[in-house]
Scaffold this active site. Sequence first.
Site, PDB file in Angstrom:
ATOM      1  N   ASP A 169       7.370   5.768  -0.068  1.00  8.17           N
ATOM      2  CA  ASP A 169       7.855   6.979   0.610  1.00  8.17           C
ATOM      3  C   ASP A 169       7.338   7.076   2.042  1.00  8.17           C
ATOM      4  O   ASP A 169       7.398   8.146   2.652  1.00  8.17           O
ATOM      5  CB  ASP A 169       7.400   8.226  -0.167  1.00  8.17           C
ATOM      6  CG  ASP A 169       5.886   8.385  -0.140  1.00  8.17           C
ATOM      7  OD1 ASP A 169       5.183   7.378   0.187  1.00  8.17           O
ATOM      8  OD2 ASP A 169       5.389   9.482  -0.428  1.00  8.17           O
ATOM      9  N   THR A 200      -4.088 -24.381   3.821  1.00 11.10           N
ATOM     10  CA  THR A 200      -2.900 -24.828   4.563  1.00 11.10           C
ATOM     11  C   THR A 200      -2.563 -23.748   5.600  1.00 11.10           C
ATOM     12  O   THR A 200      -3.373 -22.859   5.845  1.00 11.10           O
ATOM     13  CB  THR A 200      -1.707 -25.087   3.617  1.00 11.10           C
ATOM     14  OG1 THR A 200      -1.436 -23.892   2.879  1.00 11.10           O
ATOM     15  CG2 THR A 200      -2.017 -26.223   2.645  1.00 11.10           C
ATOM     16  N   HIS A 229       0.825  -1.215   0.000  1.00 13.64           N
ATOM     17  CA  HIS A 229       0.000   0.000   0.000  1.00 13.64           C
ATOM     18  C   HIS A 229       0.855   1.258   0.000  1.00 13.64           C
ATOM     19  O   HIS A 229       0.480   2.269  -0.591  1.00 13.64           O
ATOM     20  CB  HIS A 229      -0.944  -0.002   1.200  1.00 13.64           C
ATOM     21  CG  HIS A 229      -2.173  -0.837   0.987  1.00 13.64           C
ATOM     22  ND1 HIS A 229      -3.446  -0.347   1.121  1.00 13.64           N
ATOM     23  CD2 HIS A 229      -2.313  -2.135   0.621  1.00 13.64           C
ATOM     24  CE1 HIS A 229      -4.330  -1.313   0.852  1.00 13.64           C
ATOM     25  NE2 HIS A 229      -3.657  -2.406   0.560  1.00 13.64           N
ATOM     26  N   ASP A 230       2.016   1.212   0.651  1.00 12.44           N
ATOM     27  CA  ASP A 230       2.902   2.371   0.599  1.00 12.44           C
ATOM     28  C   ASP A 230       3.352   2.602  -0.838  1.00 12.44           C
ATOM     29  O   ASP A 230       3.222   3.697  -1.373  1.00 12.44           O
ATOM     30  CB  ASP A 230       4.113   2.163   1.524  1.00 12.44           C
ATOM     31  CG  ASP A 230       4.976   3.413   1.593  1.00 12.44           C
ATOM     32  OD1 ASP A 230       4.403   4.526   1.475  1.00 12.44           O
ATOM     33  OD2 ASP A 230       6.200   3.302   1.768  1.00 12.44           O
ATOM     34  N   SER A 249       4.433   7.271   3.021  1.00 11.32           N
ATOM     35  CA  SER A 249       3.233   8.129   3.149  1.00 11.32           C
ATOM     36  C   SER A 249       2.104   7.393   3.854  1.00 11.32           C
ATOM     37  O   SER A 249       1.279   8.010   4.530  1.00 11.32           O
ATOM     38  CB  SER A 249       2.766   8.605   1.771  1.00 11.32           C
ATOM     39  OG  SER A 249       2.578   7.503   0.894  1.00 11.32           O
ATOM     40  N   HIS A 288      -1.165 -13.432  -0.992  1.00 11.02           N
ATOM     41  CA  HIS A 288      -2.433 -13.859  -0.390  1.00 11.02           C
ATOM     42  C   HIS A 288      -2.408 -15.333   0.026  1.00 11.02           C
ATOM     43  O   HIS A 288      -3.451 -15.918   0.286  1.00 11.02           O
ATOM     44  CB  HIS A 288      -3.601 -13.563  -1.339  1.00 11.02           C
ATOM     45  CG  HIS A 288      -3.876 -12.102  -1.487  1.00 11.02           C
ATOM     46  ND1 HIS A 288      -4.716 -11.588  -2.430  1.00 11.02           N
ATOM     47  CD2 HIS A 288      -3.403 -11.036  -0.778  1.00 11.02           C
ATOM     48  CE1 HIS A 288      -4.753 -10.260  -2.310  1.00 11.02           C
ATOM     49  NE2 HIS A 288      -3.959  -9.902  -1.327  1.00 11.02           N
ATOM     50  N   VAL A 330       0.833   3.991  -3.567  1.00 12.75           N
ATOM     51  CA  VAL A 330       0.266   5.336  -3.416  1.00 12.75           C
ATOM     52  C   VAL A 330       1.426   6.313  -3.207  1.00 12.75           C
ATOM     53  O   VAL A 330       2.106   6.259  -2.195  1.00 12.75           O
ATOM     54  CB  VAL A 330      -0.724   5.404  -2.237  1.00 12.75           C
ATOM     55  CG1 VAL A 330      -1.358   6.790  -2.150  1.00 12.75           C
ATOM     56  CG2 VAL A 330      -1.807   4.335  -2.386  1.00 12.75           C
TER      57      VAL A 330
END
Length: 329
Positions: free
Chosen positions: A74, A242, A66-67, A76, A190, A70
């Site tokens: 950095d 698993t 996610h950093d 953010s 995932h 977007v």
Amino acid sequence: MAANKVVVLMAFMAAALSSVSNAAGLQYSFYNSSCPKAEDTVRNVVQGMIRSDPTIGAAFVRLFFHDCFVRGCDASILLDPTANKPETEKTTIPLRGYEAVNKIKDAVEAVCPGVVSCADILAFAARDSTCTLGGFTFHMPSGRLDGFQSIADEVFQGIPSPAFQLQELLDSFAAKGLNAEDLVVLSGAHSFGLTHCNFVTPRLYPTVDPTMNATFATELKKVCPPPRNGGGFISVSNNRVTDPNKLSNQFYKNVASGQVLFTSDQTLMDETPTTGNKTAAMVADNAANPIAWIVRFAGAMVKMGGIEVLTGTGPGEVRKACNVTNNAS
Ligand code: HEM
Ligand SMILES: *[C@@H]1O[C@H](CO)[C@@H](O)[C@H](O)[C@H]1NC(C)=O
Ligand SMILES: *[C@@H]1O[C@H](CO)[C@@H](O)[C@H](O)[C@H]1NC(C)=O
Ligand SMILES: *[C@@H]1O[C@H](CO)[C@@H](O)[C@H](O)[C@H]1NC(C)=O
Ligand SMILES: *[C@@H]1O[C@H](CO)[C@@H](O)[C@H](O)[C@H]1NC(C)=O
């Protein structure tokens, strides 16, 4: 076995990695003279945290994603809202692990104050979680600076939705310089970590998504009842087949057997006019070749870690605390 994996990985990675790091302006062992203990410190703290909470590793890996998606890697994502800025990236989507990142930063500050950026600490923490819970190791280049801005609205432009179909996912990754293989390979994350039922129930009610394995759906419904009375906040493991705390190529076996949680996972089996069945073929290949997936995953994490990074003389800074810029604006 673990030692073999490491050897294989190093052999395959060397050439590919150096070009990635040059392109992004990052370097291996960036802190080798300014803070030689930086990477060891992060690793020790992360490993201790994983010992007390095996699910925390997945949280760091997702924070890193996610950093990077977007406004680049950095840090953010880590900025708290302030009186002047009541909304930041982190106010939009609930993610885990923020306090843990602050603690890793405190440990690094205790060794070398003001030297190691939060963007690099998050990259190292994601790498160390990958290694600890995946059973392999790789180098993560560093030299990222921390940004000054965190803008809530940018999250919805940058982060793909779990309801996305294949073409939307491909477009989302392409906007960050990542290709179809990166999409398939990174989706392997995932294989571990946690989800909330509200991301899953649209595929269960009122009717079960026909691309979901019917046996799997019946079991999943017991964990995720119809969304009412806050049932959407129930946690469910990404990998229900698993060990949910082990990062592995199990994700691809789960995709192939319809046992994944999101439309965005299952749609990797679909075709588009431009990719044909390429992503489905990659799912099959990653399911069949665990070592190949490891090598690819390490490479894709490094590539993702180079997205729109701030380096050199900036703009950017090395934050003193990860949740606030140094002038606290
Ligand atoms: C391809 C597009 C992607 C979509 C649509 C997506 C969506 C999601 C969603 C909806 C969740 C559950 C969140 C929650 O309920 O709290 C989740 C969890 C997670 N995602 Fe993704 N994701 C994607 C790609 C990635 C990538 C590229 C990575 C990292 C390489 C990643 C790593 C994770 C991890 C580790 C978790 C578990 C987090 C935890 O345990 O707290 N995801 N993802
Ligand atoms: C240490 O850092 C310097 C300067 O960044 C670099 O030239 C050197 O190759 C690095 N050494 C190692 C072992 O990574
Ligand atoms: C930053 O996090 C610390 C705890 O790690 C907290 O005490 C402080 O209030 C936070 N700062 C802001 C601006 O929220
Ligand atoms: C559905 O999942 C079950 C295990 O829950 C598995 O035995 C079966 O092979 C799966 N079906 C398909 C079509 O992959
Ligand atoms: C993809 O298509 C090719 C040729 O049409 C076929 O040989 C192959 O089995 C397909 N792979 C998958 C995973 O569907």
